[in-house]
Motif scaffolding. Structure first.
Motif, mmCIF file in Angstrom:
data_model
loop_
_atom_site.group_PDB
_atom_site.id
_atom_site.type_symbol
_atom_site.label_atom_id
_atom_site.label_comp_id
_atom_site.label_asym_id
_atom_site.label_seq_id
_atom_site.Cartn_x
_atom_site.Cartn_y
_atom_site.Cartn_z
ATOM 1 N N MET A 1 0.848 -1.182 0.000
ATOM 2 C CA MET A 1 0.000 0.000 0.000
ATOM 3 C C MET A 1 0.888 1.238 0.000
ATOM 4 S SD MET A 1 -2.900 -1.299 2.675
ATOM 5 C CE MET A 1 -4.026 0.009 2.290
ATOM 6 N N LYS A 2 1.379 1.572 -1.171
ATOM 7 C CA LYS A 2 2.421 2.567 -1.320
ATOM 8 C C LYS A 2 2.089 3.898 -0.646
ATOM 9 C CE LYS A 2 5.186 4.909 -4.851
ATOM 10 N NZ LYS A 2 4.824 6.263 -4.488
ATOM 11 N N SER A 3 0.866 4.401 -0.882
ATOM 12 C CA SER A 3 0.550 5.724 -0.370
ATOM 13 C C SER A 3 0.309 5.733 1.131
ATOM 14 C CB SER A 3 -0.666 6.296 -1.090
ATOM 15 O OG SER A 3 -1.811 5.550 -0.785
ATOM 16 N N LEU A 4 0.281 4.543 1.776
ATOM 17 C CA LEU A 4 0.105 4.492 3.217
ATOM 18 C C LEU A 4 1.376 4.043 3.931
ATOM 19 C CD1 LEU A 4 -3.490 3.031 3.647
ATOM 20 C CD2 LEU A 4 -2.752 5.400 3.713
ATOM 21 N N GLN A 5 2.506 4.162 3.251
ATOM 22 C CA GLN A 5 3.769 3.800 3.867
ATOM 23 C C GLN A 5 4.484 5.065 4.330
ATOM 24 O OE1 GLN A 5 5.766 1.517 0.893
ATOM 25 N NE2 GLN A 5 4.556 -0.307 1.241
ATOM 26 N N LEU A 6 5.063 5.016 5.519
ATOM 27 C CA LEU A 6 5.764 6.174 6.065
ATOM 28 C C LEU A 6 7.168 6.219 5.469
ATOM 29 C CD1 LEU A 6 5.515 8.521 8.019
ATOM 30 C CD2 LEU A 6 6.511 7.080 9.780
ATOM 31 N N GLU A 7 7.328 7.010 4.421
ATOM 32 C CA GLU A 7 8.605 7.083 3.720
ATOM 33 C C GLU A 7 9.549 8.013 4.464
ATOM 34 O OE1 GLU A 7 7.183 8.541 0.057
ATOM 35 O OE2 GLU A 7 6.187 6.673 -0.519
ATOM 36 N N ASP A 8 10.880 7.842 4.216
ATOM 37 C CA ASP A 8 11.869 8.659 4.903
ATOM 38 C C ASP A 8 11.676 10.149 4.625
ATOM 39 O OD1 ASP A 8 13.039 6.461 6.041
ATOM 40 O OD2 ASP A 8 14.585 6.247 4.511
ATOM 41 N N GLY A 247 -5.481 10.283 2.674
ATOM 42 C CA GLY A 247 -6.905 10.015 2.681
ATOM 43 C C GLY A 247 -7.264 8.655 2.116
ATOM 44 N N VAL A 248 -8.359 8.070 2.616
ATOM 45 C CA VAL A 248 -8.776 6.741 2.164
ATOM 46 C C VAL A 248 -9.280 6.778 0.722
ATOM 47 C CG1 VAL A 248 -9.256 5.837 4.469
ATOM 48 C CG2 VAL A 248 -11.064 7.046 3.238
ATOM 49 N N MET A 249 -10.008 7.839 0.357
ATOM 50 C CA MET A 249 -10.480 7.958 -1.022
ATOM 51 C C MET A 249 -9.315 8.236 -1.955
ATOM 52 S SD MET A 249 -13.436 7.627 -2.499
ATOM 53 C CE MET A 249 -13.531 7.356 -4.257
ATOM 54 N N ARG A 250 -8.359 9.008 -1.492
ATOM 55 C CA ARG A 250 -7.134 9.263 -2.260
ATOM 56 C C ARG A 250 -6.436 7.952 -2.576
ATOM 57 N NH1 ARG A 250 -1.691 9.770 -1.188
ATOM 58 N NH2 ARG A 250 -0.541 11.404 -2.319
ATOM 59 N N HIS A 251 -6.295 7.109 -1.553
ATOM 60 C CA HIS A 251 -5.628 5.826 -1.742
ATOM 61 C C HIS A 251 -6.403 4.944 -2.716
ATOM 62 C CE1 HIS A 251 -3.205 2.343 -0.857
ATOM 63 N NE2 HIS A 251 -4.278 1.660 -0.508
ATOM 64 N N PHE A 252 -7.725 4.926 -2.577
ATOM 65 C CA PHE A 252 -8.579 4.135 -3.474
ATOM 66 C C PHE A 252 -8.381 4.566 -4.927
ATOM 67 C CE2 PHE A 252 -12.542 3.775 -5.855
ATOM 68 C CZ PHE A 252 -12.940 2.470 -5.625
ATOM 69 N N LEU A 253 -8.404 5.874 -5.178
ATOM 70 C CA LEU A 253 -8.278 6.382 -6.545
ATOM 71 C C LEU A 253 -6.880 6.145 -7.118
ATOM 72 C CD1 LEU A 253 -10.220 9.759 -6.137
ATOM 73 C CD2 LEU A 253 -11.051 7.634 -7.186
ATOM 74 N N LEU A 254 -5.852 6.272 -6.281
ATOM 75 C CA LEU A 254 -4.486 6.000 -6.737
ATOM 76 C C LEU A 254 -4.316 4.534 -7.104
ATOM 77 C CD1 LEU A 254 -2.350 8.068 -4.204
ATOM 78 C CD2 LEU A 254 -2.363 8.369 -6.693
ATOM 79 N N ARG A 256 -6.390 2.443 -8.155
ATOM 80 C CA ARG A 256 -7.121 2.070 -9.375
ATOM 81 C C ARG A 256 -6.755 2.940 -10.575
ATOM 82 N NH1 ARG A 256 -9.414 0.446 -5.063
ATOM 83 N NH2 ARG A 256 -10.797 -1.373 -4.989
ATOM 84 N N ASN A 257 -5.702 3.740 -10.407
ATOM 85 C CA ASN A 257 -5.151 4.550 -11.507
ATOM 86 C C ASN A 257 -6.118 5.592 -12.049
ATOM 87 O OD1 ASN A 257 -2.596 3.174 -11.544
ATOM 88 N ND2 ASN A 257 -3.609 1.473 -12.596
ATOM 89 N N TYR A 258 -7.065 6.038 -11.233
ATOM 90 C CA TYR A 258 -7.903 7.164 -11.630
ATOM 91 C C TYR A 258 -7.110 8.466 -11.551
ATOM 92 C CZ TYR A 258 -12.134 4.257 -11.291
ATOM 93 O OH TYR A 258 -13.093 3.295 -11.475
ATOM 94 N N ILE A 259 -6.149 8.521 -10.636
ATOM 95 C CA ILE A 259 -5.331 9.708 -10.436
ATOM 96 C C ILE A 259 -3.872 9.280 -10.285
ATOM 97 C CG2 ILE A 259 -7.182 11.035 -9.350
ATOM 98 C CD1 ILE A 259 -5.931 10.421 -6.633
ATOM 99 N N GLU A 260 -2.963 10.260 -10.415
ATOM 100 C CA GLU A 260 -1.542 10.039 -10.181
ATOM 101 C C GLU A 260 -1.051 11.058 -9.153
ATOM 102 O OE1 GLU A 260 0.607 10.392 -13.815
ATOM 103 O OE2 GLU A 260 -0.319 8.630 -14.751
#
Length: 291
Positions: A1-8, A247-254, A256-260
């Motif tokens: 879950m890339k967008s929910l990972q705490l990156e450096d 955001g949860v909707m942000r993650h959902f859309l990312l 499914r490639n609706y957004i970048e």
């Protein structure tokens, strides 16, 4: 879950904030008693093929983005336990959250044929409470993504009625990014301050855009946002490193490639630009920058 990972880079971007308010784990300026972790969840009977008629019949499908809410809650708990140096032993699962929602709806005697906005409030110590409020019925939670093609080759939003689009304003000053912008909590000072610029001409259909000290767009005060990239027409949303909410909707859309994801400079956002605004309760709506 890339967008929910705490990156450096996400850790480092608010290092100054942490040094200011969390000088050491023994005496942080902001304590766990000062806020609750927040998750705003949509219950909707129309999301399942057979709408529930009893509380027992409520299924995971009736809780919009249930897996994303659970993943973010666990991620948020993990971060704040890391920040305060306390052990993390979460029992947050889909079954746990669904059980809490069923019990709360039943205890409050809420009719099951209406959609609700559920505010889940969680203390780091493990206590939880739910608030339930009626919300707008929407037949298609992704309607804001749809466009209609015309014979002349142009496209328009399927939400073409003026009253359905939100008025979007740009904040007059930059906002301080922090763990309380990246993670959803009840500590919302930066958002409440930004919303003071809204004129109140269309209550419930106005949003304000926040940007950080580097001039990068972050998000709206109650929504994540995306804008069309001029070179290719792709909907793009700010990076997590901008300080925006995961955001949860942000993650959902990312996913499914609706957004970048991309860097969006606030100077490139102009009056008349069309945007999509999204969160886990209303889904996706259209907006237009008006000021």
């Amino acid at each position: 879950m890339k967008s929910l990972q705490l990156e450096d880079d996400l850790k480092s971007i608010y290092s100054d904030y942490i040094e200011r308010y969390f000088p050491n784990s023994k005496s942080p300026t902001i304590t766990p008693d000062d806020f609750e972790i927040l998750s705003t969840i949509r219950y909707d009977p129309s999301l399942s093929k057979h709408p529930p008629t009893t509380y027992h019949e409520i299924s995971p499908l009736n809780v919009f983005l249930l897996p994303e809410h659970v993943a973010r809650l666990r991620y948020t708990f993990q971060f704040f336990h890391y920040l305060y140096g306390t052990p993390f032993d979460s029992e947050i699962t889909e079954d746990f959250l669904l059980k809490q929602i069923k019990e709360s709806l039943e205890q409050m005697g809420k009719p099951l044929d209406k959609p609700y906005k559920i505010r889940g409030l969680f203390k780091l110590g493990g206590t939880a409470r739910l608030e339930i409020h009626e919300t707008t019925n929407r037949e298609n939670l992704l309607l804001g993504l749809q466009e209609i093609s015309h014979q002349d080759g142009s496209t328009t939003s399927s939400m073409d009625e003026a009253e359905q689009k939100w008025d979007v304003y740009v904040n007059t000053r930059s906002s301080l990014i922090s763990p309380f912008t990246s993670f959803k909590t009840t500590k919302r000072d930066v958002y409440n301050e930004a919303r003071k610029i809204l004129p109140g001409l269309r209550p419930g259909n106005e949003e304000v855009l926040l940007f950080n000290s580097q001039g990068q767009l972050m998000e709206g005060s109650i929504t994540n946002v995306a804008i069309k990239r001029k070179r290719d027409g792709k909907w793009v949303t700010p990076l997590l490193s901008s300080g925006c909410l995961c955001g949860v909707m942000r993650h959902f859309l990312l996913r499914r490639n609706y957004i970048e994801e991309d860097i969006v400079l606030i100077k490139d956002v102009s009056i008349g630009d069309e945007m999509i605004l999204f969160n886990g309760v209303m889904g996706v709506v259209r907006g237009r920058v008006v000021g």
